[in-house]
Design an enzyme around this catalytic site. Structure first.
Site, mmCIF file in Angstrom:
data_model
loop_
_atom_site.group_PDB
_atom_site.id
_atom_site.type_symbol
_atom_site.label_atom_id
_atom_site.label_comp_id
_atom_site.label_asym_id
_atom_site.label_seq_id
_atom_site.Cartn_x
_atom_site.Cartn_y
_atom_site.Cartn_z
ATOM 1 C CB SER A 403 -0.870 0.076 1.244
ATOM 2 O OG SER A 403 -1.426 -1.133 1.575
ATOM 3 C CG HIS A 424 -2.004 -0.039 -4.033
ATOM 4 N ND1 HIS A 424 -2.217 1.274 -3.697
ATOM 5 C CD2 HIS A 424 -2.465 -0.769 -2.983
ATOM 6 C CE1 HIS A 424 -2.771 1.329 -2.494
ATOM 7 N NE2 HIS A 424 -2.935 0.112 -2.054
ATOM 8 C CD GLU A 436 -2.273 4.334 -6.127
ATOM 9 O OE1 GLU A 436 -2.061 5.548 -6.145
ATOM 10 O OE2 GLU A 436 -2.080 3.638 -5.119
ATOM 11 C CG ASN A 474 -3.026 4.307 0.640
ATOM 12 O OD1 ASN A 474 -4.227 4.578 0.667
ATOM 13 N ND2 ASN A 474 -2.574 3.066 0.642
HETATM 14 P P1 NAI Z 1 -3.848 -9.872 5.626
HETATM 15 O O1 NAI Z 1 -3.233 -9.859 6.955
HETATM 16 O O2 NAI Z 1 -5.339 -10.005 5.522
HETATM 17 O O3 NAI Z 1 -3.238 -11.036 4.750
HETATM 18 C C1 NAI Z 1 -1.865 -11.306 4.662
HETATM 19 C C2 NAI Z 1 -1.721 -12.789 4.436
HETATM 20 O O4 NAI Z 1 -0.391 -13.074 4.078
HETATM 21 C C3 NAI Z 1 -2.015 -13.622 5.670
HETATM 22 O O5 NAI Z 1 -3.069 -14.520 5.382
HETATM 23 C C4 NAI Z 1 -0.712 -14.339 5.942
HETATM 24 O O6 NAI Z 1 -0.913 -15.659 6.406
HETATM 25 C C5 NAI Z 1 -0.042 -14.329 4.593
HETATM 26 N N1 NAI Z 1 1.403 -14.427 4.671
HETATM 27 C C6 NAI Z 1 2.262 -13.754 5.467
HETATM 28 N N2 NAI Z 1 3.533 -14.105 5.209
HETATM 29 C C7 NAI Z 1 3.480 -15.004 4.217
HETATM 30 C C8 NAI Z 1 4.458 -15.759 3.514
HETATM 31 N N3 NAI Z 1 5.749 -15.635 3.780
HETATM 32 N N4 NAI Z 1 4.034 -16.606 2.548
HETATM 33 C C9 NAI Z 1 2.736 -16.744 2.261
HETATM 34 N N5 NAI Z 1 1.770 -16.067 2.899
HETATM 35 C C10 NAI Z 1 2.135 -15.215 3.869
HETATM 36 O O7 NAI Z 1 -3.356 -8.560 4.897
HETATM 37 P P2 NAI Z 1 -4.007 -7.782 3.663
HETATM 38 O O8 NAI Z 1 -4.919 -6.756 4.191
HETATM 39 O O9 NAI Z 1 -4.507 -8.758 2.699
HETATM 40 O O10 NAI Z 1 -2.760 -7.015 3.077
HETATM 41 C C11 NAI Z 1 -1.811 -7.651 2.267
HETATM 42 C C12 NAI Z 1 -1.009 -6.610 1.528
HETATM 43 O O11 NAI Z 1 -1.881 -5.840 0.744
HETATM 44 C C13 NAI Z 1 -0.262 -5.635 2.410
HETATM 45 O O12 NAI Z 1 0.932 -5.295 1.788
HETATM 46 C C14 NAI Z 1 -1.201 -4.457 2.453
HETATM 47 O O13 NAI Z 1 -0.547 -3.261 2.742
HETATM 48 C C15 NAI Z 1 -1.730 -4.466 1.064
HETATM 49 N N6 NAI Z 1 -3.015 -3.816 0.877
HETATM 50 C C16 NAI Z 1 -4.020 -3.948 1.778
HETATM 51 C C17 NAI Z 1 -5.240 -3.333 1.572
HETATM 52 C C18 NAI Z 1 -6.371 -3.500 2.517
HETATM 53 O O14 NAI Z 1 -7.367 -2.768 2.405
HETATM 54 N N7 NAI Z 1 -6.331 -4.429 3.425
HETATM 55 C C19 NAI Z 1 -5.462 -2.497 0.379
HETATM 56 C C20 NAI Z 1 -4.362 -2.489 -0.535
HETATM 57 C C21 NAI Z 1 -3.178 -3.096 -0.272
#
Ligand code: NAI
Length: 682
Positions: A403, A424, A436, A474
């Site tokens: 993000s 993104h 993005e 952001n």
């Molecule tokens: P989340 O916490 O819901 O999901 C992350 C997932 O990654 C978890 O299920 C975890 O088990 C998995 N994970 C962690 N390390 C890992 C690895 N080494 N190998 C495989 N899986 C692994 O987080 P979310 O919200 O989905 O965010 C993910 C990314 O997307 C972040 O970089 C965040 O900044 C970005 N993002 C999030 C948004 C949102 O609204 N939540 C919007 C846009 C981007």
């Protein structure tokens, strides 16, 4: 522009303005001249009107809307059709929209092709049909049906149009042949010639237009055009000339008002995101996708890819996480089945043959593009990209969904930074339109072109962004959230600030946004601002993490939200410690401050070259952040407010906080040398 053909005692007029027979000035002129020429020909007893190419006419030439239109205007054209002494039959084929449909409505008979789409979509750009469309559709189909047609802007098919009485019949065949036949039928009386605007008005449905007005007030309270469209339909009860004059007056009110300019800008902003330096380059072939992380974002991204027909391999840590990810994707696809967007059979295929899940990154060795969506933690991301460099095949695109983190630092972990890009997505990723596309210092142009090609496949609206903290969206979001925090510390309540922003049409106020994103996330990503350091820290300690925990700035029960009353004493304690003078704010001051903060950072994003052009910033906010479309986006709004006023506001607010409020250079230069941000879009 307009081709005439004679066929014995009838003639045809073919509109010939590729690709969609837009009603440009030249076409209008040609059509009026053709009608008058044929009307003067005593051998011709009827005229058939059709379009060369895919349809009769998709309506106005929106690119001509910047300047006052030249005569003959669209209402002159429909008048010329309706008053032509030789009866005219219109063939409605392909997309027959806006002014195109208004021409058809003005004809003395209408024959539609079974696949035709007929509609009056003017409200989508803040206008109403102004060439008789409201009046004639009401006279033919009744007030209610006309109100639905003009306020929804949604096209209907030929069968529905027949049911409503908008057309005379449906014929199959080639439009040119249909036109000759329809003209013959008019000439020999097989099909009656009628003046639409003189037809007796069908008796009112119960309540007349009250129901339509109530539904508009509920659905789009901020928009002027749908309300005026109903007023115009209501005018159909007046004698013909008065009715048409009233419709035109209402059309010009819309055209002169600020909303149509903003909505037309939004229309073009959406289309011009594709204008990038890499537009002409051939993208790499993408036939399969890998997704790392199956949380909120990974599951949504996988869903979007599956729905576009791309097979997905999803990698997670551990069986439980994989199960959760698969359950989320299943739920997403089931939602699409329920909404009728996906068949059960296709859903089964996507979940069976097209989705693979795995616990090892090595299973991504054969995919063409990998999107990393793990925790927002630079350490974890660097580790993953180091591994991907070993695993991914040559030429694979390596993307991060970060993000805000520095993409160049992530790319530096690989021996192939040219293949690394930011993609993104926004949450929920299978729903939100914005993508993005973050281009790093060493990203190859062809990689960027591939990002855009993927966006097209996923039916997203891609915006090219450069690397900085938070990219376009952001970075600006954080800045205006900080402005909102400041208002809180000076005496406004979260609910007041949100109500003010939602009161001008924002989908969510800033504190409701923080609750949605998660208070813990806000603390982590915006650390250092007064609220994050104070208030939100304390909220997180109390377990008030926002919507996901049921409490944050608001309390959440199902879909209902109410103010979190326990927050007030915590906020008071923070205010007392910080010691800023407390006062009350009018809603307009709250919105002015937040919008001005948004504009200031947006201007700096442009100055820094993070966005290519002002309309790209607007597209980001319109399609990713719930910015009200009728305000056009922060850069369009900056032009509307003007540099003078914005600089005055900055100077006034700087008395409170000179560190936060400082002038962007280009605003000062606009004040001194003139110009508008819109000039930079061309
Ligand atoms: P989340 O916490 O819901 O999901 C992350 C997932 O990654 C978890 O299920 C975890 O088990 C998995 N994970 C962690 N390390 C890992 C690895 N080494 N190998 C495989 N899986 C692994 O987080 P979310 O919200 O989905 O965010 C993910 C990314 O997307 C972040 O970089 C965040 O900044 C970005 N993002 C999030 C948004 C949102 O609204 N939540 C919007 C846009 C981007």
């Amino acid at each position: 522009m307009v081709d005439i053909e004679l066929h014995g005692d009838v003639a045809t007029i073919a509109l010939n303005n590729p690709p969609v027979n837009a009603m440009s000035h030249a076409l209008r002129q040609g059509l009026v001249a053709a009608l008058s020429e044929l009307d003067a020909n005593p051998d011709i007893n009827a005229i058939g009107l059709y379009g060369i190419g895919p349809g009769l006419s998709a309506g106005a030439d929106i690119s001509e809307m910047d300047a006052p239109q030249k005569s003959p205007l669209p209402p002159d054209v429909t008048h010329a059709i309706e008053t032509c002494g030789t009866p005219v039959a219109a063939i409605l084929h392909g997309n027959v929209l806006g002014g195109g449909f208004e021409m058809g409505l003005a004809a003395h008979a209408r024959v539609a092709h079974p696949k035709a789409k007929l509609g009056l979509p003017e409200v989508n750009i803040g206008l109403i049909p102004g060439a008789g469309g409201c009046i004639r559709s009401a006279r033919l189909a009744g007030l209610d049906a006309a109100a639905t047609l003009v306020t929804s802007g949604r096209p209907i098919d030929a069968a529905r149009a027949l049911e409503l009485g908008l057309i005379d019949r449906i014929d199959e065949g080639d439009p040119a042949a249909m036109a000759v036949q329809a003209a013959r039928d008019l000439a020999d009386g097989t099909m009656p010639a009628r003046i639409s605007s003189d037809q007796p008005l069908a008796p009112d449905a119960a309540g007349g237009l009250d129901a339509a007005r109530a539904s508009i007030a509920a659905r789009s309270p901020f928009l002027d055009a749908p309300k005026r469209a109903i007023d115009a339909v209501a005018a159909a009860t007046l004698p013909r000339n008065e009715a048409l004059a009233r419709e035109q007056a209402l059309f010009f009110e819309c055209l002169k008002g600020p909303q149509s300019a903003a909505l037309i800008h939004a229309f073009f902003a959406e289309r011009s995101v594709w204008k990038i330096p890499e537009a002409k380059l051939a993208p790499r072939d993408i036939a399969s996708i890998g997704v790392i992380g199956g949380g909120t974002m990974g599951s949504g991204i996988a869903t979007a890819a599956l729905l576009s027909g791309l097979p997905v391999t999803l990698v997670e840590q551990g069986a439980d996480a994989l199960d959760r990810a698969k359950a989320t994707i299943t739920r997403n696809l089931d939602g699409a089945v329920t909404r009728g967007k996906l068949s059960q059979e296709r859903r089964d295929h996507l979940l069976g043959a097209d989705l693979s899940i795995s616990e090892t990154l090595a299973d991504l060795a054969t995919v063409d593009l990998i999107i990393e969506a793990v925790f927002e933690d630079m350490g974890v991301k660097k580790q993953i990209f180091t591994q991907l460099d070993q695993i991914a095949k040559d030429g694979a695109i390596l993307a991060s969904n970060t993000s805000a983190l520095n993409l160049d630092d992530i790319a530096a972990m690989t021996g192939r930074p040219q293949d690394v890009i930011g993609l993104h997505f926004f949450s929920p990723a299978h729903v939100m339109k914005l993508l993005e596309v973050v281009v790093g210092a060493r990203t190859a142009p062809e990689t960027t072109a591939t990002g855009f090609a993927l966006a097209k496949r996923l039916r997203k609206i891609p915006v090219r962004a450069g690397v900085c903290d938070g990219f376009i969206g952001n970075r600006i979001l954080y800045h205006y959230l900080n402005a909102a925090d400041d208002l809180l510390l000076r005496g406004a309540s979260p609910a007041q600030v949100d109500a003010a922003m939602e009161g001008i049409g924002f989908a969510l106020g800033p504190f409701a946004v923080n609750d949605l994103a998660g208070i813990d996330i806000s603390v982590a990503t915006r650390a250092g601002t007064a609220t994050a350091a104070g208030l939100e820290q304390r909220m997180a300690e109390r377990g008030w993490l926002g919507r996901k925990s049921g409490a944050g700035y608001y309390l959440y029960e199902g879909r209902k939200k109410q103010v979190n009353a326990d927050l007030a004493p915590v906020l008071d304690a923070v205010r007392a410690e910080i010691g800023l003078p407390q006062r009350s704010f009018e809603p307009s001051e709250l919105t002015d401050r937040i919008l001005t903060a948004m504009i200031c950072e947006a201007v700096r994003v442009l100055e820094d070259g993070i966005a290519l052009k002002p309309s790209d910033i607007d597209a980001v906010f319109l399609f990713g952040y719930g910015f009200p479309r009728h305000l056009g986006g922060p850069m369009h709004l900056a032009d509307v407010i003007g540099a003078t006023e914005i600089l005055q506001r900055i100077a006034a607010y700087a008395e409170d906080d000179p560190g936060f409020w400082h002038e962007p250079k280009s605003l000062r230069s606009m004040l001194e040398h003139g110009g508008r941000f819109a000039d930079l879009n061309r």
